[in-house]
Design an enzyme around this catalytic site. Structure first.
Site, PDB file in Angstrom:
ATOM      1  N   HIS A  84     110.938 130.071 -17.416  1.00 13.13           N
ATOM      2  CA  HIS A  84     111.846 130.767 -16.514  1.00 13.13           C
ATOM      3  C   HIS A  84     112.553 131.909 -17.229  1.00 13.13           C
ATOM      4  O   HIS A  84     112.826 131.841 -18.432  1.00 13.13           O
ATOM      5  CB  HIS A  84     112.895 129.803 -15.961  1.00 13.13           C
ATOM      6  CG  HIS A  84     112.385 128.930 -14.863  1.00 13.13           C
ATOM      7  ND1 HIS A  84     112.126 129.411 -13.590  1.00 13.13           N
ATOM      8  CD2 HIS A  84     112.066 127.611 -14.834  1.00 13.13           C
ATOM      9  CE1 HIS A  84     111.691 128.415 -12.829  1.00 13.13           C
ATOM     10  NE2 HIS A  84     111.639 127.318 -13.559  1.00 13.13           N
ATOM     11  N   CYS A 137     110.403 135.645 -15.287  1.00 14.90           N
ATOM     12  CA  CYS A 137     111.126 136.545 -14.395  1.00 14.90           C
ATOM     13  C   CYS A 137     112.322 137.177 -15.108  1.00 14.90           C
ATOM     14  O   CYS A 137     112.939 136.571 -15.959  1.00 14.90           O
ATOM     15  CB  CYS A 137     111.651 135.786 -13.179  1.00 14.90           C
ATOM     16  SG  CYS A 137     110.395 135.076 -12.122  1.00 14.90           S
TER      17      CYS A 137
END
Length: 283
Positions: A84, A137
């Site tokens: 992430h 991301c």
């Protein structure tokens, strides 16, 4: 003969106790780390793989510092991360970050600031080449704004759903609500950490090249086997068939990506023309 060291970090989950109950479940990040390590090994790198629960700030920092102690002029570090990505408000002012946010790697125990990663790279000798691939991301706009900017068809084409909640599950975005909660809880810690990191110095450090999965305001797709970006990296590399330089490699990967996930190419510390002109993954 130059020395090549590589560090590959892949997290399929994070510690929910450190992220307000969120475990960050992903599918393909450990595979990404293993596959990039295999690529590096085939190219003559000595590889280290750090997976999920071992992917703490302490462990990743220790591995980077171990590499900094071993590499010298003409050597190379390859660092890859799959997991992430997050963002934290940067309260130091607009001169620090153009978007007033720090991009982060969401490690197992806490978010690792981009300033911290830069500080670790500054520990390397100036002649060391550093190549970084980040499959995560860095979504500064958050999923609500992104959903407003993109058509449902574009979201469905990449993530399989036009629903923001579904997009979060299919991407490598730390949910915005979770980011806000963690920052509210740990704001004093991160503000003190920023001051400490930035007081350590702001020199350019060695030449580093970053190829990222997407732009700061975009999302990176997870996958069943590999993340979309890592899958395209492996496809373009073709087991060593690719013959171009780093910029050419970035362009070739970019051509295979959807418009709403455009890989970035960023340099720090003025990498040499020889480095930029080399084939990727060259020791």
């Amino acid at each position: 003969m130059p020395t090549g060291l590589s560090l590959h970090v892949g997290l399929n989950t994070v510690d929910p106790a450190r992220y307000e109950g969120w475990d960050g479940q992903l599918q393909a990040c450990e595979n990404d780390a293993r596959d990039m390590a295999a690529l590096a090994r085939a190219r003559g790198f000595s590889d280290t793989v750090v997976l999920t629960a071992d992917g703490t700030v302490e462990n990743v920092t220790a591995e980077l510092r171990r590499a900094a102690g071993r590499l010298g002029d003409g050597d190379i570090l390859l660092f890859t991360y799959s997991g992430h990505g997050g963002q934290l408000p940067d309260t130091a002012g607009p001169d620090r970050e153009r978007d007033r946010k720090d991009e982060t790697l969401v490690l197992f125990d806490r978010q690792f600031l981009d300033d911290e990663l830069h500080r670790e790279f500054q520990r390397f000798q100036n002649g060391v080449r550093i190549l970084v691939l980040l499959d995560c991301c860095h979504s500064g706009t958050g999923i609500e704004s992104l959903a407003n900017l993109l058509t449902p068809d574009a979201l469905r084409a990449q993530f399989g759903t036009p629903d923001p909640g579904g997009v979060e599950a299919a991407s490598r975005l730390m949910p915005v609500l979770q980011q806000d909660r963690v920052f509210a809880r740990d704001r004093a810690f991160y503000e003190e950490l920023r001051r400490e990191v930035r007081e350590d110095g702001a020199g350019p450090g060695p030449g580093a090249v970053l190829i990222g999965a997407c732009q700061d305001n975009q999302l990176a797709s997870d996958g069943d086997v590999n993340g979309l970006f890592t899958a395209r990296v492996l496809d373009v590399w073709g087991g060593g068939a690719f013959e171009g330089d780093l910029r050419g490699f970035h362009r070739a990967v970019q051509k295979r990506m959807p418009a709403i996930q455009s890989p970035s190419f960023h340099t720090t510390g003025a990498p040499s023309p020889d480095f930029l002109g080399q084939r990727p993954f060259t020791v």
